[in-house]
Each structure stands twice: as structure tokens, then as C-alpha cells.
Design a protein around this motif. Structure first.
Motif, PDB file in Angstrom:
ATOM      1  N   ALA A  47       0.822  -1.173   0.279  1.00  0.00           N
ATOM      2  CA  ALA A  47       0.030   0.076  -0.032  1.00  0.00           C
ATOM      3  C   ALA A  47       0.891   1.269  -0.074  1.00  0.00           C
ATOM      4  O   ALA A  47       0.572   2.300  -0.870  1.00  0.00           O
ATOM      5  N   GLU A  48       2.025   1.171   0.675  1.00  0.00           N
ATOM      6  CA  GLU A  48       2.794   2.435   0.900  1.00  0.00           C
ATOM      7  C   GLU A  48       3.816   2.394  -0.333  1.00  0.00           C
ATOM      8  O   GLU A  48       4.189   3.920  -0.717  1.00  0.00           O
ATOM      9  N   ARG A  49       4.241   1.372  -0.817  1.00  0.00           N
ATOM     10  CA  ARG A  49       5.346   1.432  -1.735  1.00  0.00           C
ATOM     11  C   ARG A  49       5.148   0.759  -3.081  1.00  0.00           C
ATOM     12  O   ARG A  49       5.935   1.073  -3.744  1.00  0.00           O
ATOM     13  N   GLY A  50       4.272   0.118  -3.134  1.00  0.00           N
ATOM     14  CA  GLY A  50       3.755  -0.596  -4.499  1.00  0.00           C
ATOM     15  C   GLY A  50       4.578  -2.056  -4.501  1.00  0.00           C
ATOM     16  O   GLY A  50       4.439  -2.689  -5.603  1.00  0.00           O
ATOM     17  N   ARG A  51       5.270  -2.249  -3.532  1.00  0.00           N
ATOM     18  CA  ARG A  51       6.140  -3.403  -3.510  1.00  0.00           C
ATOM     19  C   ARG A  51       6.561  -4.056  -2.092  1.00  0.00           C
ATOM     20  O   ARG A  51       6.460  -3.282  -0.964  1.00  0.00           O
ATOM     21  N   ALA A  52       7.044  -5.060  -1.878  1.00  0.00           N
ATOM     22  CA  ALA A  52       7.251  -5.526  -0.759  1.00  0.00           C
ATOM     23  C   ALA A  52       8.520  -6.649  -0.692  1.00  0.00           C
ATOM     24  O   ALA A  52       8.511  -7.292  -1.608  1.00  0.00           O
ATOM     25  N   LEU A  53       9.234  -6.710   0.260  1.00  0.00           N
ATOM     26  CA  LEU A  53      10.471  -7.804   0.091  1.00  0.00           C
ATOM     27  C   LEU A  53      10.102  -8.489   1.462  1.00  0.00           C
ATOM     28  O   LEU A  53      10.090  -7.989   2.705  1.00  0.00           O
ATOM     29  N   LEU A  54      10.185  -9.981   1.249  1.00  0.00           N
ATOM     30  CA  LEU A  54       9.986 -10.882   2.651  1.00  0.00           C
ATOM     31  C   LEU A  54      11.352 -11.823   2.586  1.00  0.00           C
ATOM     32  O   LEU A  54      11.672 -12.214   1.399  1.00  0.00           O
ATOM     33  N   ILE A  55      11.922 -11.572   3.472  1.00  0.00           N
ATOM     34  CA  ILE A  55      13.245 -12.838   3.717  1.00  0.00           C
ATOM     35  C   ILE A  55      12.897 -13.665   4.770  1.00  0.00           C
ATOM     36  O   ILE A  55      12.181 -13.570   5.955  1.00  0.00           O
ATOM     37  N   VAL A  56      12.981 -15.058   4.464  1.00  0.00           N
ATOM     38  CA  VAL A  56      12.317 -16.064   5.506  1.00  0.00           C
ATOM     39  C   VAL A  56      13.544 -17.204   5.526  1.00  0.00           C
ATOM     40  O   VAL A  56      14.703 -17.046   4.850  1.00  0.00           O
ATOM     41  N   SER A  57      13.679 -18.078   6.363  1.00  0.00           N
ATOM     42  CA  SER A  57      14.491 -19.033   6.992  1.00  0.00           C
ATOM     43  C   SER A  57      14.045 -20.406   6.428  1.00  0.00           C
ATOM     44  O   SER A  57      12.814 -20.536   6.341  1.00  0.00           O
TER      45      SER A  57
END
Length: 250
Positions: A47-57
Motif C-alpha cells: 500500500a505504501e510503496r507498491g512492492r514488498a520484500l520478505l526474507i524467510v528461513s
């Protein structure tokens, strides 16, 4: 779900450290709670930036969380997923973290996400790091969430207690986002790896530590006490106050 703001109950910890503790009755309920929490962070980023980054283990603990998160409705086509660490193995190897993510997370709604693996086919992690560094630099930092696990020895990502590469991995001023890691001793899978550094792990809007079982909770209590990060590398997340840290336990 019980939810506590601030320090964990019955835990002595430096007063400058603040955490939010989430508890569920069992791992299945915890996975649902964590999936809802992470999905909300991703939606906020979209909503705020038009993209998202997720880092998982990797590991076995996040499997039900991955499966629950994959069913969460959001614009996954604008979400990038990558890993906190990777065993230097082909992507179809059963011990590959990439295989775990593809099998359990990149399904249902989340099949539309853009996945950035860490293994790039180089002969060794050291040979693969330069290209991987460029790949990571091109991502949209800071991440919206970094979800970490904790091993029975207190390691997180592939940052192992007293490992030879650990001092460099923990440098605040280290320019690298990743580094090659020697094969750890059993019971950890004894193969060389690549891991994100402290710099990359803390380059996020929120840190999340996901763990299950009383033994892990007892170890977490120990790691939250003052001490050397080299003793329990999970302290990278716990003993800092620049990034909100949420702890999910069942």
C-alpha cells in the motif's frame, strides 16, 4: 493468542531492549497467527510503496507458516521473497532451502511471488558470493519482514556460534550483504553455505523470531540475557534496539 508488549515475562534483559512476544497454544495455531502478521506487513508495504520484500528461513519449523502464508490473499506479484541463508546445494536437493520455499510457500496465492534464490550454481559459496552480492543489492531494501529461526545451538540464518567467519558477519560497517560459511558440525546439515550478514538481516522494517518447544524457549531466555553474540548468534536480532523484534512461540 497471548500478546505481550515489551520484555518477555520473567526475563531479565537490558532495559534498552524491547520485544513483542506472541504465544499460541500449539504450532499450528502459531503458524496461522504468524502468517496473518506477515501478510499484514506485506500489505502495508504494498500500500505504501507498491512492492514488498520478505526474507524467510529454512528448516522444519516454518513449513506450516509457509503453507498458511501461501493462502493469504494479497498482491503477491509485487512481492519478492528471498532467504536468510542457503545450503550450497542444487535447488532440487531435499536439504535445499530453496526447495523448501518452492514446495511449501510458492503455492496458492503466493505462486505469483518473485523468488530470488541464493544458490547460483557456482562451484563453491565463495565463488558464488560476488554475483549473489549484486543480486541482493538490486532488491528493494529495507525488507518489510525478516523471519528468523533459531537452532538448538543458538544459531540463526547460517551464523553459527564461534564460527571463523562470524566476526566479519557481525561487523556493523561490513559492506557485504552475504558471505560464504564453512560447513557446520552435525547435527546441523554439514555442507557449506551462504548467509546474510548482520547488516542485511537488520536492514528491515521488522524482525521476527519463530520458534516452537520449551527447549527453544529456554534457550531464547538465555540468549536474551547480556552476553557475547558469538555465543548465541540469535542475539543479532535480540540484542539490538534499532529494529522492532517480534517473537512468535508455541
Amino acid at each position: 493468542m497471548a500478546h505481550y508488549d515489551g520484555l518477555m515475562p520473567e526475563l531479565s534483559c537490558p532495559p534498552s531492549l524491547h520485544h513483542t512476544f506472541h504465544h499460541a497454544a500449539d504450532p499450528a495455531l502459531l503458524a496461522l497467527d504468524l502468517a496473518d502478521h506477515v501478510a499484514a506487513l506485506l500489505r502495508q508495504g504494498l500500500a505504501e510503496r507498491g512492492r514488498a520484500l520478505l526474507i524467510v528461513s529454512g528448516g522444519s519449523t516454518p513449513v506450516p507458516f509457509f503453507q498458511a502464508l501461501a493462502r493469504c490473499a494479497l498482491d503477491w506479484s509485487a512481492v519478492t521473497v528471498t532467504l536468510a541463508d542457503e545450503r550450497w546445494l542444487p535447488p532440487d536437493h531435499p536439504d535445499s532451502n530453496a526447495a523448501l520455499v518452492r514446495t511449501h510457500l510458492l503455492k496458492a496465492h503466493a505462486a505469483a511471488a518473485h523468488f530470488v534464490p541464493l544458490y547460483n550454481g557456482a562451484t563453491t559459496p565463495a565463488e558464488g558470493v560476488p554475483a549473489l552480492e549484486a543480486t541482493l543489492a538490486a532488491l528493494s531494501w529495507p525488507a518489510d519482514a525478516v523471519v528468523l529461526g533459531m537452532g538448538g545451538d543458538g544459531h540463526t540464518a547460517s551464523l553459527f556460534p564461534d564460527a571463523p567467519e562470524l566476526p566479519y558477519a557481525l561487523l556493523d560497517a561490513a559492506p557485504a550483504r552475504c558471505l560464504a560459511v564453512e560447513a557446520p558440525l552435525p547435527p546441523n546439515v554439514p555442507v557449506p553455505r551462504v548467509s546474510l550478514t548482520r547488516r542485511a538481516l537488520l536492514d528491515t522494517r521488522q524482525l521476527i523470531v519463530h520458534l516452537t518447544g520449551e527447549d527453544k524457549l529456554e534457550l531464547l531466555h538465555q540468549a536474551m540475557l547480556p552476553g557475547d553474540v558469538a555465543e548465541y548468534p540469535i542475539r543479532v536480532a535480540l540484542q539490538q534496539h534499532t529494529v522492532p523484534c517480534h517473537i512468535f512461540h508455541a
